[in-house]
Design a protein around this motif. Sequence first.
Motif, PDB file in Angstrom:
ATOM      1  N   TYR A 340       0.865  -1.255  -0.129  1.00  0.00           N
ATOM      2  CA  TYR A 340       0.058  -0.033   0.031  1.00  0.00           C
ATOM      3  C   TYR A 340       0.811   1.256  -0.083  1.00  0.00           C
ATOM      4  CZ  TYR A 340      -3.464   3.434   1.549  1.00  0.00           C
ATOM      5  OH  TYR A 340      -4.400   4.534   1.745  1.00  0.00           O
ATOM      6  N   ARG A 341       2.085   1.127   0.896  1.00  0.00           N
ATOM      7  CA  ARG A 341       2.963   2.303   0.880  1.00  0.00           C
ATOM      8  C   ARG A 341       3.521   2.685  -0.523  1.00  0.00           C
ATOM      9  NH1 ARG A 341       7.808   3.567   0.860  1.00  0.00           N
ATOM     10  NH2 ARG A 341       8.620   1.609   0.582  1.00  0.00           N
ATOM     11  N   ARG A 342       3.774   1.673  -1.325  1.00  0.00           N
ATOM     12  CA  ARG A 342       4.450   1.759  -2.685  1.00  0.00           C
ATOM     13  C   ARG A 342       3.424   2.353  -3.462  1.00  0.00           C
ATOM     14  NH1 ARG A 342       8.420  -3.574  -3.427  1.00  0.00           N
ATOM     15  NH2 ARG A 342       9.687  -3.343  -1.848  1.00  0.00           N
ATOM     16  N   GLU A 343       2.432   1.700  -3.591  1.00  0.00           N
ATOM     17  CA  GLU A 343       1.482   2.220  -4.571  1.00  0.00           C
ATOM     18  C   GLU A 343       0.968   3.501  -4.292  1.00  0.00           C
ATOM     19  OE1 GLU A 343      -1.940  -0.388  -3.877  1.00  0.00           O
ATOM     20  OE2 GLU A 343      -0.905  -2.462  -4.992  1.00  0.00           O
ATOM     21  N   ASN A 344       0.980   4.009  -3.193  1.00  0.00           N
ATOM     22  CA  ASN A 344       0.465   5.663  -2.879  1.00  0.00           C
ATOM     23  C   ASN A 344       1.636   6.298  -2.763  1.00  0.00           C
ATOM     24  OD1 ASN A 344      -2.720   5.415  -2.372  1.00  0.00           O
ATOM     25  ND2 ASN A 344      -1.707   3.644  -1.416  1.00  0.00           N
ATOM     26  N   LYS A 345       2.954   6.098  -2.840  1.00  0.00           N
ATOM     27  CA  LYS A 345       4.064   6.705  -3.017  1.00  0.00           C
ATOM     28  C   LYS A 345       4.125   7.734  -1.437  1.00  0.00           C
ATOM     29  CE  LYS A 345       4.068   7.237  -7.963  1.00  0.00           C
ATOM     30  NZ  LYS A 345       4.061   8.159  -9.197  1.00  0.00           N
ATOM     31  N   LEU A 346       4.174   6.743  -0.341  1.00  0.00           N
ATOM     32  CA  LEU A 346       4.203   7.388   0.882  1.00  0.00           C
ATOM     33  C   LEU A 346       5.660   6.609   1.553  1.00  0.00           C
ATOM     34  CD1 LEU A 346       0.803   6.741   2.160  1.00  0.00           C
ATOM     35  CD2 LEU A 346       1.704   9.051   1.428  1.00  0.00           C
ATOM     36  N   ASP A 347       6.142   7.316   2.488  1.00  0.00           N
ATOM     37  CA  ASP A 347       7.176   7.051   3.223  1.00  0.00           C
ATOM     38  C   ASP A 347       7.014   6.139   4.270  1.00  0.00           C
ATOM     39  OD1 ASP A 347       8.657   8.681   1.572  1.00  0.00           O
ATOM     40  OD2 ASP A 347       8.701  10.450   2.565  1.00  0.00           O
ATOM     41  N   GLU A 348       7.836   5.601   4.610  1.00  0.00           N
ATOM     42  CA  GLU A 348       8.196   4.778   5.794  1.00  0.00           C
ATOM     43  C   GLU A 348       9.171   5.500   6.618  1.00  0.00           C
ATOM     44  OE1 GLU A 348       9.924   0.632   7.667  1.00  0.00           O
ATOM     45  OE2 GLU A 348       8.767   0.412   5.596  1.00  0.00           O
ATOM     46  N   ILE A 349       9.038   5.779   7.909  1.00  0.00           N
ATOM     47  CA  ILE A 349       9.936   6.285   8.949  1.00  0.00           C
ATOM     48  C   ILE A 349      10.393   5.341  10.035  1.00  0.00           C
ATOM     49  CG2 ILE A 349      10.349   8.352  10.211  1.00  0.00           C
ATOM     50  CD1 ILE A 349       8.405   9.992   8.431  1.00  0.00           C
ATOM     51  N   ILE A 350      11.652   5.524  10.375  1.00  0.00           N
ATOM     52  CA  ILE A 350      12.155   4.668  11.589  1.00  0.00           C
ATOM     53  C   ILE A 350      12.695   5.772  12.606  1.00  0.00           C
ATOM     54  CG2 ILE A 350      12.534   2.671  10.253  1.00  0.00           C
ATOM     55  CD1 ILE A 350      15.609   3.243  10.686  1.00  0.00           C
ATOM     56  N   ILE A 351      12.761   5.314  13.887  1.00  0.00           N
ATOM     57  CA  ILE A 351      13.373   6.073  14.912  1.00  0.00           C
ATOM     58  C   ILE A 351      14.590   5.259  15.706  1.00  0.00           C
ATOM     59  CG2 ILE A 351      11.740   5.530  16.474  1.00  0.00           C
ATOM     60  CD1 ILE A 351      12.137   8.152  17.753  1.00  0.00           C
ATOM     61  N   GLU A 352      15.526   6.003  15.688  1.00  0.00           N
ATOM     62  CA  GLU A 352      16.840   5.196  16.512  1.00  0.00           C
ATOM     63  C   GLU A 352      17.193   6.188  17.428  1.00  0.00           C
ATOM     64  OE1 GLU A 352      19.131   4.893  13.004  1.00  0.00           O
ATOM     65  OE2 GLU A 352      18.855   2.948  13.001  1.00  0.00           O
ATOM     66  N   PRO A 353      17.598   5.721  18.744  1.00  0.00           N
ATOM     67  CA  PRO A 353      17.688   4.202  19.106  1.00  0.00           C
ATOM     68  C   PRO A 353      16.066   3.922  19.069  1.00  0.00           C
ATOM     69  CG  PRO A 353      19.128   5.580  20.684  1.00  0.00           C
ATOM     70  CD  PRO A 353      18.228   6.475  19.688  1.00  0.00           C
ATOM     71  N   SER A 354      16.043   2.667  18.773  1.00  0.00           N
ATOM     72  CA  SER A 354      14.572   2.174  18.718  1.00  0.00           C
ATOM     73  C   SER A 354      13.933   2.132  20.212  1.00  0.00           C
ATOM     74  CB  SER A 354      14.486   0.500  18.646  1.00  0.00           C
ATOM     75  OG  SER A 354      14.987   0.123  17.481  1.00  0.00           O
ATOM     76  N   LEU A 355      12.535   2.567  20.121  1.00  0.00           N
ATOM     77  CA  LEU A 355      11.991   2.879  21.525  1.00  0.00           C
ATOM     78  C   LEU A 355      11.195   1.650  22.119  1.00  0.00           C
ATOM     79  CD1 LEU A 355      10.387   6.384  20.706  1.00  0.00           C
ATOM     80  CD2 LEU A 355      12.457   5.764  21.971  1.00  0.00           C
ATOM     81  N   VAL A 356      11.059   0.651  21.157  1.00  0.00           N
ATOM     82  CA  VAL A 356      10.504  -0.463  21.640  1.00  0.00           C
ATOM     83  C   VAL A 356      11.687  -1.700  21.374  1.00  0.00           C
ATOM     84  CG1 VAL A 356       8.494  -2.369  21.004  1.00  0.00           C
ATOM     85  CG2 VAL A 356       8.116   0.122  21.195  1.00  0.00           C
ATOM     86  N   GLN A 357      11.702  -2.648  22.185  1.00  0.00           N
ATOM     87  CA  GLN A 357      12.332  -3.955  21.921  1.00  0.00           C
ATOM     88  C   GLN A 357      11.483  -5.092  22.072  1.00  0.00           C
ATOM     89  OE1 GLN A 357      14.687  -5.413  20.862  1.00  0.00           O
ATOM     90  NE2 GLN A 357      16.247  -5.260  22.382  1.00  0.00           N
ATOM     91  N   HIS A 358      11.495  -5.902  21.121  1.00  0.00           N
ATOM     92  CA  HIS A 358      10.839  -7.201  21.063  1.00  0.00           C
ATOM     93  C   HIS A 358      11.390  -8.437  21.857  1.00  0.00           C
ATOM     94  CE1 HIS A 358       9.701 -11.203  18.872  1.00  0.00           C
ATOM     95  NE2 HIS A 358       8.378 -10.468  18.948  1.00  0.00           N
ATOM     96  N   THR A 359      10.451  -8.798  23.002  1.00  0.00           N
ATOM     97  CA  THR A 359      10.837  -9.666  24.115  1.00  0.00           C
ATOM     98  C   THR A 359      10.729 -11.211  23.755  1.00  0.00           C
ATOM     99  OG1 THR A 359       8.959  -9.415  25.128  1.00  0.00           O
ATOM    100  CG2 THR A 359      10.824  -7.936  25.715  1.00  0.00           C
ATOM    101  N   GLY A 360       9.849 -11.441  22.758  1.00  0.00           N
ATOM    102  CA  GLY A 360       9.464 -13.043  22.217  1.00  0.00           C
ATOM    103  C   GLY A 360      10.850 -13.471  21.888  1.00  0.00           C
ATOM    104  N   PHE A 361      11.008 -14.822  22.402  1.00  0.00           N
ATOM    105  CA  PHE A 361      11.968 -15.852  22.128  1.00  0.00           C
ATOM    106  C   PHE A 361      11.514 -16.852  21.177  1.00  0.00           C
ATOM    107  CE2 PHE A 361      16.333 -17.112  23.236  1.00  0.00           C
ATOM    108  CZ  PHE A 361      15.985 -18.603  22.878  1.00  0.00           C
ATOM    109  N   TYR A 362      10.448 -17.515  21.338  1.00  0.00           N
ATOM    110  CA  TYR A 362      10.030 -18.712  20.481  1.00  0.00           C
ATOM    111  C   TYR A 362       9.121 -18.128  19.292  1.00  0.00           C
ATOM    112  CZ  TYR A 362      11.783 -22.283  23.186  1.00  0.00           C
ATOM    113  OH  TYR A 362      12.779 -23.033  23.827  1.00  0.00           O
ATOM    114  N   SER A 363       9.261 -18.622  17.903  1.00  0.00           N
ATOM    115  CA  SER A 363       8.475 -17.936  17.016  1.00  0.00           C
ATOM    116  C   SER A 363       6.850 -18.284  17.102  1.00  0.00           C
ATOM    117  CB  SER A 363       8.818 -18.526  15.681  1.00  0.00           C
ATOM    118  OG  SER A 363       7.825 -18.423  14.596  1.00  0.00           O
ATOM    119  N   SER A 364       6.016 -17.556  16.892  1.00  0.00           N
ATOM    120  CA  SER A 364       4.458 -17.839  17.002  1.00  0.00           C
ATOM    121  C   SER A 364       4.251 -18.895  16.104  1.00  0.00           C
ATOM    122  CB  SER A 364       3.736 -16.476  16.778  1.00  0.00           C
ATOM    123  OG  SER A 364       3.930 -15.938  15.632  1.00  0.00           O
TER     124      SER A 364
END
Length: 396
Positions: A340-364
Amino acid sequence: MILNLKKLLLYIPVTWLILILLSHLNPWSKFSLYRISYKSYKKDYAKLAQSATISKKHLEKWLSNRSNENLVFNLNTTNYLCVGVISKNRIGTEVNYVKEALMSIIARVSFSKKDKIRLVGFNVEPNSSDNKHLLEFNNLIRIENITSGLKNQQSKVIETLDYSYCMKYFTNLKCKYSLLVEDDALFAENWFDILDKEMVKIQNSNKWLMLKLFTGIIFFNDDWAQLEYPMIILKVILYAIVLAALEIYFLKLMCKHISILFICILLLNSGYQAYFLNSSSTVPFGKGIRVQRTGFGSVAVLYPNQHLSALSEYLESSVLKFVNKKSNYVEPKDILMERYRRENKLDEIIIEPSLVQHTGFYSSLEQKNPTYSNFHKMFKSLTFADDLKTIKFNWK
């Protein structure tokens, strides 16, 4: 003039081998944070979970002393940032991920900023009473039961439809920004203050679709397999080109001298790569927000209100075409959003350092497909500064 292709072909794999070796031998390496067994990870995570339990008790006491507040982050006047934690009962594990997620969101926001946030727990479990971990918070935050109602469908179909319904919920609230979070996410200290400051830079722009608070690396079996960005691969290719140019330039030199030059460049490159990746800084890749395409992942994604309704409709229609057999295949939600982002020529933005960590260990995937019964992974951010740091609730 003949280029020494043998050396050139050996250059890239040898460089990577030296890089991996230096990273693993370096006790201060960022990669050392993730070279852990599931047993040791559980031990460290248990301390985090205990601190979240204590903080939850302090929050309950804090609320009980305020007759004018029965839920936290639930003011009707708040429409700046709506945060939705999407939670489903996890089969085969007693780990209470959602408790750590919610308490890190609440406790790591300064008291003075709490009125700018509306927090909702989205219970997407078909039988809502089964999601006991989220229901432990029904006296603390607003909980909404949102489910697609679909049965006998692929998990990605149900997840995408649930996700689109959560988007619609926030669209109806007319939130300026909506942040949808997986229930195994952990938020950094002062995450809202940092995010609020960075949002000033893009608040008047309508050219961005999403801002990702988490970007990470996938670690398989105590090793790293995929970097956050293609930057390192491009750097290796660049060094290979430089090496080729140097070999051509110094072709008239004796073979011995060329070999020495090759070894020196190789060692310098590998050393620099190791330093670049394992810098003691918590921001080895950058600081602040910037346009950066990651293309996958939806651990914690923020959306502006002007695009939320159209995006949710796109996700829903894509899934229903597959459900109604009008299409033969449907992508997972993060890939659909990227399309959808590509089709509508919109941007994806990231923030660094990451404000969130993923804590899961085993794949769902382990719960959904027996093929993945031994598929253990850690999907982590190298730039998150507060990994497994205890959670403290200290509102006065």
